[in-house]
Design a protein around this motif. Sequence first.
Motif, short mmCIF file in Angstrom:
data_model
loop_
_atom_site.label_atom_id
_atom_site.label_comp_id
_atom_site.label_asym_id
_atom_site.label_seq_id
_atom_site.Cartn_x
_atom_site.Cartn_y
_atom_site.Cartn_z
N ARG A 126 55.40 11.48 0.98
CA ARG A 126 56.22 12.38 1.79
C ARG A 126 57.54 12.70 1.11
O ARG A 126 58.14 11.86 0.44
CB ARG A 126 56.53 11.73 3.14
CG ARG A 126 55.38 11.73 4.13
CD ARG A 126 55.14 13.13 4.69
NE ARG A 126 54.27 13.07 5.84
CZ ARG A 126 52.96 13.28 5.79
NH1 ARG A 126 52.38 13.52 4.64
NH2 ARG A 126 52.23 13.23 6.89
N LYS A 127 57.99 13.93 1.31
CA LYS A 127 59.34 14.30 0.94
C LYS A 127 60.25 13.94 2.11
O LYS A 127 60.12 14.51 3.20
CB LYS A 127 59.43 15.80 0.64
CG LYS A 127 58.65 16.22 -0.60
CD LYS A 127 58.76 17.70 -0.86
CE LYS A 127 57.97 18.10 -2.10
NZ LYS A 127 58.03 19.56 -2.36
N ILE A 128 61.14 12.99 1.91
CA ILE A 128 62.02 12.52 2.99
C ILE A 128 63.26 13.40 3.04
O ILE A 128 64.03 13.46 2.07
CB ILE A 128 62.43 11.05 2.78
CG1 ILE A 128 61.18 10.17 2.60
CG2 ILE A 128 63.28 10.57 3.93
CD1 ILE A 128 60.26 10.13 3.78
N ILE A 129 63.44 14.09 4.14
CA ILE A 129 64.61 14.95 4.33
C ILE A 129 65.39 14.42 5.52
O ILE A 129 64.84 14.23 6.61
CB ILE A 129 64.20 16.42 4.57
CG1 ILE A 129 63.43 16.95 3.35
CG2 ILE A 129 65.42 17.28 4.84
CD1 ILE A 129 62.92 18.35 3.53
N LEU A 130 66.68 14.19 5.33
CA LEU A 130 67.55 13.67 6.38
C LEU A 130 68.61 14.69 6.73
O LEU A 130 69.05 15.48 5.88
CB LEU A 130 68.21 12.36 5.93
CG LEU A 130 67.24 11.23 5.55
CD1 LEU A 130 68.01 10.05 4.96
CD2 LEU A 130 66.42 10.78 6.75
N THR A 153 55.83 -0.09 -3.68
CA THR A 153 56.10 0.95 -4.68
C THR A 153 57.30 1.77 -4.27
O THR A 153 58.18 2.08 -5.10
CB THR A 153 54.87 1.86 -4.87
OG1 THR A 153 53.74 1.07 -5.25
CG2 THR A 153 55.13 2.91 -5.94
N PHE A 154 57.37 2.12 -3.00
CA PHE A 154 58.51 2.87 -2.47
C PHE A 154 59.81 2.08 -2.63
O PHE A 154 60.83 2.62 -3.06
CB PHE A 154 58.24 3.20 -1.00
CG PHE A 154 59.41 3.80 -0.27
CD1 PHE A 154 59.74 5.14 -0.44
CD2 PHE A 154 60.18 3.02 0.58
CE1 PHE A 154 60.82 5.69 0.24
CE2 PHE A 154 61.26 3.56 1.25
CZ PHE A 154 61.59 4.90 1.08
N LEU A 155 59.78 0.79 -2.28
CA LEU A 155 60.98 -0.03 -2.39
C LEU A 155 61.45 -0.16 -3.84
O LEU A 155 62.66 -0.22 -4.11
CB LEU A 155 60.72 -1.42 -1.81
CG LEU A 155 60.49 -1.49 -0.30
CD1 LEU A 155 60.13 -2.92 0.12
CD2 LEU A 155 61.71 -1.00 0.46
N ASN A 156 60.53 -0.18 -4.77
CA ASN A 156 60.88 -0.36 -6.17
C ASN A 156 61.24 0.95 -6.88
O ASN A 156 62.06 0.95 -7.80
CB ASN A 156 59.72 -1.01 -6.93
CG ASN A 156 59.48 -2.45 -6.49
OD1 ASN A 156 60.40 -3.18 -6.16
ND2 ASN A 156 58.22 -2.86 -6.48
N GLU A 157 60.64 2.07 -6.45
CA GLU A 157 60.75 3.30 -7.23
C GLU A 157 61.46 4.45 -6.54
O GLU A 157 61.86 5.41 -7.21
CB GLU A 157 59.34 3.75 -7.65
CG GLU A 157 58.60 2.74 -8.51
CD GLU A 157 57.22 3.22 -8.91
OE1 GLU A 157 56.90 4.42 -8.65
OE2 GLU A 157 56.43 2.43 -9.47
N SER A 158 61.63 4.39 -5.23
CA SER A 158 62.23 5.53 -4.54
C SER A 158 63.68 5.75 -5.00
O SER A 158 64.45 4.80 -5.15
CB SER A 158 62.22 5.29 -3.03
OG SER A 158 63.00 6.28 -2.36
N PRO A 159 64.08 7.02 -5.21
CA PRO A 159 65.46 7.31 -5.60
C PRO A 159 66.43 7.28 -4.43
O PRO A 159 67.64 7.48 -4.62
CB PRO A 159 65.36 8.72 -6.19
CG PRO A 159 64.20 9.33 -5.46
CD PRO A 159 63.23 8.23 -5.21
N LEU A 160 65.93 7.06 -3.21
CA LEU A 160 66.81 7.01 -2.05
C LEU A 160 67.79 5.83 -2.18
O LEU A 160 67.53 4.85 -2.87
CB LEU A 160 66.00 6.83 -0.76
CG LEU A 160 65.19 8.04 -0.29
CD1 LEU A 160 64.33 7.63 0.90
CD2 LEU A 160 66.10 9.20 0.08
N GLY A 161 68.93 5.95 -1.48
CA GLY A 161 69.91 4.87 -1.47
C GLY A 161 69.39 3.66 -0.72
O GLY A 161 68.41 3.74 0.03
#
Length: 432
Positions: A51-55, A228-236
């Motif tokens: 998913r593309k996470i948009i906030l 994978t998300f916790l290790n690689e996501s560019p989110l803060g």
Amino acid sequence: MKLRTSFKRDAVPNDLTHLARALTAIGAHGTADDFGQAAGDTYEPFRLMDRKIILSDETLGAISQFEMLASRCDTLIGTSPLGTALARIMARMDGMFVAQLNGRRADYRLCCCLDFFKESGTAKGGSDEARLSALGLDLTPASVLSASKCAHQMETIELNSLCGAAPALITPGHVLALQQAIGRTFHPKVSSGLRTWDLPGESDEPDADAYRPPSPLELPEFLQDLVTFLNESPLGPSAKVALMHYQLEATKMFSSDTDQLARALLVGIWRNTGLIKYLMPPIAITPALARRNHDEVLRPYQFAPGLSEMQMIDNWVYHTACASQNAFEVAQYGYTIAHQTLDRWRSIVAARGTRLTDTMERLLVTVVGSPVFSASSAAEAIGTTFTTATKIIGVLEACDIVRQMSRGRRNKVYECPEAVALFEEIVPDLAG
């Protein structure tokens, strides 16, 4: 002090509303799938990496405000002489509130005693009940001791993560081991590990939109996607851990202890990403003091009529940012009270005509976070000899700052009543 324990918005942020409508229109032609499900669809949890996470701007602002406060507070408190003591107090408080969220009433004094047993090595052999009885503590009802053990376990997990126990790269094995360790404490009769049975979809009415949880066969893939998300996501770091908690709840990945697991993982992730280094605030305080609001916010992943998936996620992350900010406000408040307590002790010692040495100062600071201690444990904590520690404790006894808990003249155990009472001083003020 008053916490901002209400997270309700008057309306969904306009920027997300407009974007969700535009993407829904585009999605009709099959080009907006990776932005999430539109309002009105049956909700099925998605893989985070898909998913593309948009906030919304409002949520991004809340995240920025929190992360600035967190960094400033962590540096201010963590680099002060009170840093280690406050880290212990905050982790102990968080354990207390986690127990409360599980319907259990823990006792701060018992948690301090359990800390002493662990740090002094007396936890090896024999039962906690026998050791506590030897200190003259009333262990009725037994449920309080059980809850205190749960709180102490959460405190220990958080402090270990804060000290670098969490791996630099989160693995499925680490998540499963952590969940098992927590489950053994909070729900020993419940099987640990990934859920192994199907859950029914949930809806308020037969024809209403529903939440459809994944099957057990899909959960290993969801767990791998999560790490994978916790290790690689560019989110803060704060947005990342909010979505981690969201995913654990949405998939019903484990049958119990989801909140505890999310908080335990949170500490290591925040530390590994550099948001915190010294201090983990009592992150569980907001849902414990504002249970109704918290429960209402935990529902969107199940069913939220009229909201798109994007908007549900935004609500969750916004709530997490506000709750996290509250936790650091509590840490700052505890820092202020601890300083006031130390100043009062210094005045008492000075009034007695005793010179406050550096060694005595270190012991006073240590006692704030570890109010149950022995001469041996105190000597080790402040790096002095048993004889010197005994002399200082004698001075503090004469000043009525500490008192002997244990019976007899050998293997004495002491407590600082005022430091034990810090929890009861802070929490009613927050709740009021």
